[in-house]
Design an enzyme around this catalytic site. Structure first.
Site, PDB file in Angstrom:
ATOM      1  N   LYS A  83      71.207  87.846  20.374  1.00 34.40           N
ATOM      2  CA  LYS A  83      71.764  87.200  21.439  1.00 34.40           C
ATOM      3  C   LYS A  83      72.041  88.069  22.680  1.00 34.40           C
ATOM      4  CE  LYS A  83      75.333  83.499  20.878  1.00 34.40           C
ATOM      5  NZ  LYS A  83      76.687  83.169  20.336  1.00 34.40           N
TER       6      LYS A  83
HETATM    7  C1  E4P Z   1      77.840  80.189  20.291  1.00 34.96           C
HETATM    8  O1  E4P Z   1      76.903  80.663  20.459  1.00 34.96           O
HETATM    9  C2  E4P Z   1      79.030  80.514  21.258  1.00 34.96           C
HETATM   10  O2  E4P Z   1      79.325  81.680  21.061  1.00 34.96           O
HETATM   11  C3  E4P Z   1      80.348  79.434  20.801  1.00 34.96           C
HETATM   12  O3  E4P Z   1      79.948  78.345  20.577  1.00 34.96           O
HETATM   13  C4  E4P Z   1      81.270  79.503  21.891  1.00 34.96           C
HETATM   14  O4  E4P Z   1      82.391  78.730  21.566  1.00 34.96           O
HETATM   15  P1  E4P Z   1      83.671  78.643  22.021  1.00 34.96           P
HETATM   16  O5  E4P Z   1      83.774  78.176  23.602  1.00 34.96           O
HETATM   17  O6  E4P Z   1      84.631  77.885  21.251  1.00 34.96           O
HETATM   18  O7  E4P Z   1      84.378  80.012  21.940  1.00 34.96           O
END
Ligand code: E4P
Length: 218
Positions: A83
């Site tokens: 990522k």
């Molecule tokens: C996923 O890859 C993201 O890191 C995640 O969905 C972020 O979600 P949040 O806005 O609830 O922290």
């Protein structure tokens, strides 16, 4: 539509993977920090539980170190998706990691323009954050609609739209209507998808009637 679970909690992942409905996992540094466990150990364990893509995020901000970190993460297991953030350096790192043959999830996407760049950088997944847009009074699902429509125009775009920062089941349903490829869903919301009060009520009535017959199937 694929379902990923958005957590680094091993117990949650084991439990949800047992349903047979889990296609992958996304983590981020905040989710890993929440577990209080060693990052590498957690990620390796998740990769053993789930066969599909497991996103593990780099923490460097310059492309050279991102690539080094990404290559290290990619060695942890075959199903790692590295990522990287949607920055200029992140997209440069994305291209290099994709050239290595590594899956890349470009995260922290908040605009259609950014999503176009992610596709051009060869990302395997782009993660638009719908909940965080809603939180500031913008239209999170409107962004998903835009990205899905744009990607449909270009056959050579191979990037999958991974709807992230999901807050409730309606986000999942809307994403499915728009044809988004993946939804990464927090465990609590994933469990909510199974539930309907009429299912519970109907089942209770069926079981009560069945008991009256005094019969058993086995
Ligand atoms: C996923 O890859 C993201 O890191 C995640 O969905 C972020 O979600 P949040 O806005 O609830 O922290």
């Amino acid at each position: 539509m694929k379902f990923f679970v958005d957590t680094a909690d091993l117990e949650e992942i084991r439990d949800l993977a047992a349903s047979g409905l889990l296609d992958g996992v996304t983590t981020n540094p905040s989710l890993v920090a929440k577990t209080g466990q060693d990052f590498f150990e957690v990620v390796k364990e998740i990769c053993k539980i789930v066969d599909g893509p497991v996103s593990a995020e780099v923490t460097a901000t310059d492309h050279e170190t991102m690539v080094k970190e990404g290559r290290k993460l990619a060695q942890l297991a075959k199903n790692i998706a590295v990522k990287v953030p949607l920055t200029k350096d992140g997209l440069r790192a994305c291209r290099q990691l994709r050239d290595d043959g590594t899956m890349v999830n470009v995260t922290l996407c908040f605009s259609a323009a950014q999503a176009i760049l992610a596709a051009k950088a060869g990302a395997s997944f782009v993660s638009p954050f719908v909940g965080r847009l809603d939180d500031i009074g913008e239209d999170g699902m409107g962004l998903i609609d835009d990205i899905c429509r744009i990607y449909e125009q270009y056959e050579h775009f191979e990037t999958e739209v991974l709807v992230a920062s999901i807050r409730h089941p309606i986000h999942v349903i809307e994403a499915a209507k728009m044809g988004a490829h993946v939804a990464t869903v927090p465990p609590k919301v994933l469990r909510q998808l199974f539930q309907h009060p009429l299912t519970d009520k109907g089942l209770a009535a069926f079981l009560a009637d069945w008991q009256k017959t005094g019969q058993s199937i086995l």
